[in-house]
Design a protein around this motif. Structure first.
Motif, PDB file in Angstrom:
ATOM      1  N   CYS A  39       0.850  -1.193   0.000  1.00  0.00           N
ATOM      2  CA  CYS A  39       0.000   0.000   0.000  1.00  0.00           C
ATOM      3  C   CYS A  39       0.886   1.244   0.000  1.00  0.00           C
ATOM      4  CB  CYS A  39      -0.943   0.012   1.200  1.00  0.00           C
ATOM      5  SG  CYS A  39      -0.128   0.188   2.799  1.00  0.00           S
ATOM      6  N   GLU A  40       0.243   2.384  -0.175  1.00  0.00           N
ATOM      7  CA  GLU A  40       0.959   3.651  -0.110  1.00  0.00           C
ATOM      8  C   GLU A  40       1.440   3.885   1.323  1.00  0.00           C
ATOM      9  OE1 GLU A  40       1.519   5.899  -2.758  1.00  0.00           O
ATOM     10  OE2 GLU A  40       0.788   4.190  -3.927  1.00  0.00           O
ATOM     11  N   ALA A  41       2.661   4.387   1.461  1.00  0.00           N
ATOM     12  CA  ALA A  41       3.208   4.680   2.786  1.00  0.00           C
ATOM     13  C   ALA A  41       2.388   5.748   3.500  1.00  0.00           C
ATOM     14  CB  ALA A  41       4.668   5.118   2.664  1.00  0.00           C
ATOM     15  N   THR A  42       1.721   6.604   2.752  1.00  0.00           N
ATOM     16  CA  THR A  42       0.904   7.654   3.359  1.00  0.00           C
ATOM     17  C   THR A  42      -0.271   7.086   4.149  1.00  0.00           C
ATOM     18  OG1 THR A  42      -0.325   7.870   1.290  1.00  0.00           O
ATOM     19  CG2 THR A  42       1.497   9.410   1.648  1.00  0.00           C
ATOM     20  N   ALA A  43      -0.602   5.827   3.932  1.00  0.00           N
ATOM     21  CA  ALA A  43      -1.718   5.196   4.642  1.00  0.00           C
ATOM     22  C   ALA A  43      -1.291   4.560   5.962  1.00  0.00           C
ATOM     23  CB  ALA A  43      -2.369   4.135   3.755  1.00  0.00           C
ATOM     24  N   ALA A  44      -0.015   4.606   6.309  1.00  0.00           N
ATOM     25  CA  ALA A  44       0.505   3.863   7.468  1.00  0.00           C
ATOM     26  C   ALA A  44      -0.230   4.169   8.765  1.00  0.00           C
ATOM     27  CB  ALA A  44       2.003   4.114   7.635  1.00  0.00           C
ATOM     28  N   HIS A  45      -0.367   5.428   9.109  1.00  0.00           N
ATOM     29  CA  HIS A  45      -0.974   5.758  10.400  1.00  0.00           C
ATOM     30  C   HIS A  45      -2.488   5.514  10.392  1.00  0.00           C
ATOM     31  CE1 HIS A  45       2.573   7.466  12.538  1.00  0.00           C
ATOM     32  NE2 HIS A  45       3.032   7.274  11.320  1.00  0.00           N
ATOM     33  N   TRP A  46      -3.137   5.780   9.267  1.00  0.00           N
ATOM     34  CA  TRP A  46      -4.565   5.444   9.139  1.00  0.00           C
ATOM     35  C   TRP A  46      -4.756   3.943   9.312  1.00  0.00           C
ATOM     36  CZ3 TRP A  46      -7.314   2.114   6.190  1.00  0.00           C
ATOM     37  CH2 TRP A  46      -8.697   2.245   6.215  1.00  0.00           C
ATOM     38  N   LEU A  47      -3.907   3.161   8.647  1.00  0.00           N
ATOM     39  CA  LEU A  47      -3.988   1.707   8.729  1.00  0.00           C
ATOM     40  C   LEU A  47      -3.750   1.238  10.163  1.00  0.00           C
ATOM     41  CD1 LEU A  47      -4.441  -0.676   6.809  1.00  0.00           C
ATOM     42  CD2 LEU A  47      -1.992  -0.701   6.377  1.00  0.00           C
ATOM     43  N   ALA A  48      -2.755   1.798  10.833  1.00  0.00           N
ATOM     44  CA  ALA A  48      -2.472   1.424  12.224  1.00  0.00           C
ATOM     45  C   ALA A  48      -3.697   1.669  13.104  1.00  0.00           C
ATOM     46  CB  ALA A  48      -1.278   2.205  12.755  1.00  0.00           C
TER      47      ALA A  48
END
Length: 127
Positions: A39-48
């Protein structure tokens, strides 16, 4: 009933602003399962945040179905309503027109492994 003997979960950065989440399980009946999710790295905190909600020790945690172009995530937990272990599932239908665009599915992630994914995602700097 088969018994889980080993489970790993890792998150790593890839070139091009992408993340790779890898999950694998080995069972005492010689069965192994797992895979990768990109996935896009920009989604990391949303995903967490959303994977963490899915790890709540409750069988009625709401499913997440979210479009974050070029990724489309579905995160949900299953199990627990009859006393079995709760597990987390993370799917990403990544736009096929972008790098590494395809459908990814990580299924049957234990709560402990899901929390390892959450912790690793939170260590990444926001994009």
């Amino acid at each position: 009933m088969s018994k889980l003997i080993n489970e790993t979960a890792t998150v790593e950065s890839l070139s091009g602003g992408l993340l790779l989440i890898h999950h694998s399980q080995s069972w005492d009946n010689d069965f192994s399962m797992g895979g990768d999710l990109v996935c896009e790295a920009t989604a990391a905190h949303w995903l967490a945040d959303h994977v963490e909600v899915a790890t709540s020790d409750s069988w009625d945690t709401p499913d997440v179905d979210q479009d974050l172009p070029p990724d489309h995530f579905r995160i949900y937990s299953r199990g627990g309503e009859h006393g079995e272990d709760i597990n987390v599932n993370i799917h990403n239908h990544r736009d096929p027109a972008v790098p590494r665009g395809q459908v990814y599915a990580l299924s049957g992630i234990s709560l402990a492994a899901a929390m390892k994914i959450v912790a690793q995602l939170r260590t990444l700097k926001p994009q």
